[in-house]
Design an enzyme around this catalytic site. Structure first.
Site, PDB file in Angstrom:
ATOM      1  N   HIS A   1       0.848  -1.216   0.000  1.00 21.77           N
ATOM      2  CA  HIS A   1       0.000   0.000   0.000  1.00 21.77           C
ATOM      3  C   HIS A   1       0.876   1.256   0.000  1.00 21.77           C
ATOM      4  O   HIS A   1       1.065   1.866   1.056  1.00 21.77           O
ATOM      5  CB  HIS A   1      -0.889   0.000   1.239  1.00 21.77           C
TER       6      HIS A   1
ATOM      7  N   ILE B   1       1.813   4.860   1.230  1.00 21.43           N
ATOM      8  CA  ILE B   1       0.867   5.680   1.997  1.00 21.43           C
ATOM      9  C   ILE B   1       0.283   4.819   3.106  1.00 21.43           C
ATOM     10  O   ILE B   1      -0.113   3.672   2.870  1.00 21.43           O
ATOM     11  CB  ILE B   1      -0.262   6.215   1.101  1.00 21.43           C
TER      12      ILE B   1
ATOM     13  N   GLY C   1      -5.793   4.378   5.571  1.00 25.54           N
ATOM     14  CA  GLY C   1      -6.662   5.149   6.460  1.00 25.54           C
ATOM     15  C   GLY C   1      -7.251   4.322   7.576  1.00 25.54           C
ATOM     16  O   GLY C   1      -7.403   4.791   8.712  1.00 25.54           O
ATOM     17  N   VAL C   2      -7.573   3.071   7.293  1.00 19.79           N
ATOM     18  CA  VAL C   2      -8.164   2.223   8.333  1.00 19.79           C
ATOM     19  C   VAL C   2      -7.159   1.970   9.466  1.00 19.79           C
ATOM     20  O   VAL C   2      -7.563   1.810  10.632  1.00 19.79           O
ATOM     21  CB  VAL C   2      -8.651   0.891   7.742  1.00 19.79           C
TER      22      VAL C   2
ATOM     23  N   GLU D   1      -7.419   2.784  13.387  1.00 22.47           N
ATOM     24  CA  GLU D   1      -7.082   1.776  14.391  1.00 22.47           C
ATOM     25  C   GLU D   1      -6.089   2.318  15.407  1.00 22.47           C
ATOM     26  O   GLU D   1      -6.220   2.093  16.617  1.00 22.47           O
ATOM     27  CB  GLU D   1      -6.519   0.541  13.701  1.00 22.47           C
TER      28      GLU D   1
END
Length: 249
Positions: free
Chosen positions: A151, A157, A160-161, A165
């Site tokens: 990713h 990057i 976002g998840v 978290e």
């Protein structure tokens, strides 16, 4: 009209339109005698040349010469050079030039509170903590994090998840404390709302996360928290979090 030269016995008389309060010091000259006589706004000055060498004096066609004193400048000029700035920076040791994050809880203390382990422990240090209210923690994002190879391979990057978290784990540090009464074995991330991702987080960034307890309902075991994550002074992620605390059997 042009005067080419004067001898030692020559005498020149001309009119100068200046205020009568002509500074006497300005009329003083080496080997010369000045006399002034007021006549309204005109001062008649006689110059007796007593030097032996010829004097060359250019005169314009006008018979009067106006002297206007230049106004004094009262403005201040501040000069700055890049060399002085670079010199001052060199004088400051590198270890004192940048402030380090304080340590309220180190990684060992965090491991005692949170049940997460590699590769899902996403909090490196707690830099500010108010019992039962809020916590501020950091996550050092490095190219060695295991999610970057996928990713993305060409543009790493942070997902976002995983930012969400990491923020939820900071909220867990607030909730899993005696002041709140949370239990490590009965504490869950229940929901998110109004989450926004403002800017990508890349390798080399330091993610600073603040989680604040907004509402706690111990009867139902529900806690509402607000969170914001920063890189520098820029908000990169924000949202509302719901935490669920189950009852121990």
């Amino acid at each position: 009209m042009q005067f080419s030269s004067f001898t030692a016995l020559s005498k020149l008389t001309f009119e100068i339109s200046v205020p009568f309060s002509l500074d006497r010091s300005a009329m003083a000259a080496s080997n010369s005698i000045f006399t002034a006589a007021p006549s309204r706004n005109l001062a008649r000055i006689s110059l007796h040349q007593s030097v032996s060498q010829p004097l060359s004096l250019p005169v314009t066609r006008s018979s009067s010469v106006a002297f206007r004193p230049k106004p004094r400048s009262r403005s201040l000029v501040f000069c700055s050079t890049d060399e002085s700035n670079s010199t001052s920076e060199k004088e400051i040791p590198i270890e004192l030039r940048y402030e380090a994050f304080p340590t309220v809880m180190d990684i060992n203390k965090i491991r005692e509170i949170l049940p997460h382990r590699f590769p899902f422990l996403l909090v490196d240090r707690v830099i500010e903590y108010t019992a039962g209210v809020s916590a501020v923690a950091i996550k050092n994002v490095t190219i060695n994090d295991n999610f970057f190879p996928g990713h993305f391979p060409e543009r790493p990057i942070m997902p976002g998840v995983l930012m969400v978290e990491a923020m939820a784990q900071v909220g867990g540090i607030v909730m899993l404390q005696p002041e709140v009464g949370g239990s490590k074995s009965n504490f869950f991330f229940a929901g998110i709302d109004k989450v926004r991702f403002r800017k990508p987080v890349i390798a080399g960034d330091t993610l600073v996360m603040r989680m604040t307890l907004v509402k706690l309902q111990k009867r139902f075991g529900i806690a509402k928290m607000e969170g914001k994550a920063y890189v520098g002074n820029t908000v990169v992620c924000e949202g509302e979090f719901l935490m669920a605390m189950g009852k121990e059997e």
